[in-house]
Write an enzyme that holds these catalytic residues in place. Structure first.
Site, PDB file in Angstrom:
ATOM      1  N   ASN A   8       0.864  -1.187   0.000  1.00 53.29           N
ATOM      2  CA  ASN A   8       0.000   0.000   0.000  1.00 53.29           C
ATOM      3  C   ASN A   8       0.896   1.231   0.000  1.00 53.29           C
ATOM      4  OD1 ASN A   8      -1.824   2.026   0.394  1.00 53.29           O
ATOM      5  ND2 ASN A   8      -2.398   1.421   2.481  1.00 53.29           N
ATOM      6  N   TRP A   9       0.984   1.873  -1.167  1.00 54.06           N
ATOM      7  CA  TRP A   9       1.876   3.042  -1.267  1.00 54.06           C
ATOM      8  C   TRP A   9       1.268   4.287  -0.642  1.00 54.06           C
ATOM      9  CZ3 TRP A   9       4.039   2.934  -6.991  1.00 54.06           C
ATOM     10  CH2 TRP A   9       4.847   1.792  -7.151  1.00 54.06           C
ATOM     11  N   LYS A  10      -0.020   4.228  -0.318  1.00 52.73           N
ATOM     12  CA  LYS A  10      -0.712   5.431   0.198  1.00 52.73           C
ATOM     13  C   LYS A  10      -0.503   6.570  -0.794  1.00 52.73           C
ATOM     14  CE  LYS A  10      -0.227   3.398   4.712  1.00 52.73           C
ATOM     15  NZ  LYS A  10      -0.160   3.539   6.161  1.00 52.73           N
ATOM     16  N   HIS A  94      -9.491   1.067   5.105  1.00 52.30           N
ATOM     17  CA  HIS A  94      -8.197   1.325   5.758  1.00 52.30           C
ATOM     18  C   HIS A  94      -8.418   2.294   6.916  1.00 52.30           C
ATOM     19  CE1 HIS A  94      -4.123   2.666   6.487  1.00 52.30           C
ATOM     20  NE2 HIS A  94      -3.730   1.553   5.886  1.00 52.30           N
ATOM     21  N   GLU A  96      -6.861   4.784   7.860  1.00 54.68           N
ATOM     22  CA  GLU A  96      -6.693   6.207   7.513  1.00 54.68           C
ATOM     23  C   GLU A  96      -7.971   6.750   6.876  1.00 54.68           C
ATOM     24  OE1 GLU A  96      -3.039   5.716   5.354  1.00 54.68           O
ATOM     25  OE2 GLU A  96      -2.038   5.209   7.236  1.00 54.68           O
ATOM     26  N   GLU A 164      -4.974  -4.699  10.912  1.00 61.72           N
ATOM     27  CA  GLU A 164      -3.948  -3.656  11.050  1.00 61.72           C
ATOM     28  C   GLU A 164      -4.211  -2.869  12.337  1.00 61.72           C
ATOM     29  OE1 GLU A 164      -1.962  -2.392   7.157  1.00 61.72           O
ATOM     30  OE2 GLU A 164      -3.845  -1.303   7.228  1.00 61.72           O
ATOM     31  N   GLY A 170       2.735   2.701  10.712  1.00 63.80           N
ATOM     32  CA  GLY A 170       3.652   3.817  10.493  1.00 63.80           C
ATOM     33  C   GLY A 170       4.408   4.242  11.736  1.00 63.80           C
ATOM     34  N   SER A 206       3.731  -1.790  10.424  1.00 65.07           N
ATOM     35  CA  SER A 206       5.192  -1.805  10.629  1.00 65.07           C
ATOM     36  C   SER A 206       5.830  -3.150  10.265  1.00 65.07           C
ATOM     37  CB  SER A 206       5.552  -1.394  12.060  1.00 65.07           C
ATOM     38  OG  SER A 206       5.166  -0.047  12.290  1.00 65.07           O
ATOM     39  N   GLY A 227       3.003  -0.867   4.358  1.00 66.07           N
ATOM     40  CA  GLY A 227       3.014   0.539   3.976  1.00 66.07           C
ATOM     41  C   GLY A 227       4.435   1.022   3.741  1.00 66.07           C
ATOM     42  N   GLY A 228       5.041   1.601   4.770  1.00 70.36           N
ATOM     43  CA  GLY A 228       6.344   2.253   4.638  1.00 70.36           C
ATOM     44  C   GLY A 228       7.412   1.408   3.956  1.00 70.36           C
TER      45      GLY A 228
END
Ligand code: 13P
Length: 248
Positions: A8-10, A94, A96, A164, A170, A206, A227-228
């Site tokens: 997931n590149w966001k 998600h 977010e 998640e 993150g 993470s 993600g990151g």
């Protein structure tokens, strides 16, 4: 077991980043390790990227979709619009989006239904806050979210559930394998109760090359939502390589 490694590149990346990433990851996808990359919609809309992803054996996913197929919804993208691009999956719910766009469980279920209607795999996200975990309410919170976020169209072929924990996203603060194991065992039971036995359950929050092997080796963990670490192709490749091979 078939594992799903979802990047997931966001709101990150560019067309050239996507080209390089797909070329780097191509040889890491195989029958047991299915890679899906979810870049911003602008990148999904580039036919050259769609062709490259197909050549590399990597699935494309959206990060969200609207519940309606079309209409006066400025700024949104619908599930059939994603499908038209050759996209095969979409993340819904998600944390977010639940936080910044105030999406409720019923919104998420409607989006999952729209995804299924368009022939997309729905990646349904659930997870508790730190306060809920500290109050001892993690399992009850996530169970309630899951029951209300799955649509009646959900089955084990058109849905992935991603656990998640919000406090692990993150933050570099990964959930302990024992906690992930307990949550996934609980969610597996909840899914079985709902007639969805063997629902693929992914962990996200993470995930890094250094912890992916331990997390992915757990029972009831069928993949990762990253993600990151997915923003560095080498790191994501290392996570894919940490996935148990063959029958897991
Ligand atoms: P991080 O891997 O950066 O914690 O993000 C997880 C996530 O939100 C994936 O959807």
């Amino acid at each position: 077991m078939r594992y799903f490694l979802v990047a997931n590149w966001k709101m990150n990346g560019s067309q050239s980043f996507a080209r390089d990433w797909l070329k780097r990851l191509g040889r890491h996808s195989d029958d047991n390790r299915h890679i899906i990359v979810c870049p911003p919609a602008t990148i999904l809309g580039n036919p050259e990227i769609a062709t490259l992803a197909e050549q590399q054996g990597i699935g494309l996913g959206g990060q969200d979709c609207h519940a309606a197929s079309d209409g006066a919804f400025t700024g949104w993208v619908s599930a059939p619009m994603l499908a038209e691009l050759g996209v095969s999956a979409v993340i819904v719910g998600h944390s977010e989006r639940r936080e910044f766009a105030q999406e409720s469980d019923s919104d998420v279920a409607a989006k999952a239904a729209a995804a299924h209607q368009a022939g997309l795999l729905a990646i349904v996200c659930v997870g508790e806050s730190l306060a809920q975990r500290q109050a001892g309410a993690a399992e009850a919170t996530v169970e309630a979210q899951l029951r209300a976020s799955l649509s009646t169209s959900s089955n084990t072929s058109n849905t992935l559930v991603a656990y998640e924990p919000i406090w692990a996203i993150g933050t570099g603060q990964v959930a302990q394998p024992a906690d992930v194991a307990a949550m996934h065992a609980h969610l597996a039971q909840v899914c079985a109760d709902m007639g969805l036995a063997r629902m693929p359950l992914l962990y996200g929050g993470s995930v890094k090359p250094g912890n992916a092997g331990d997390l992915l080796a757990l029972e009831h963990v069928s993949g990762a939502l990253v993600g990151g670490a997915a923003l560095q192709a080498d790191s994501f490749a290392a996570i894919v390589d940490a996935t148990p091979a063959g029958e897991g």
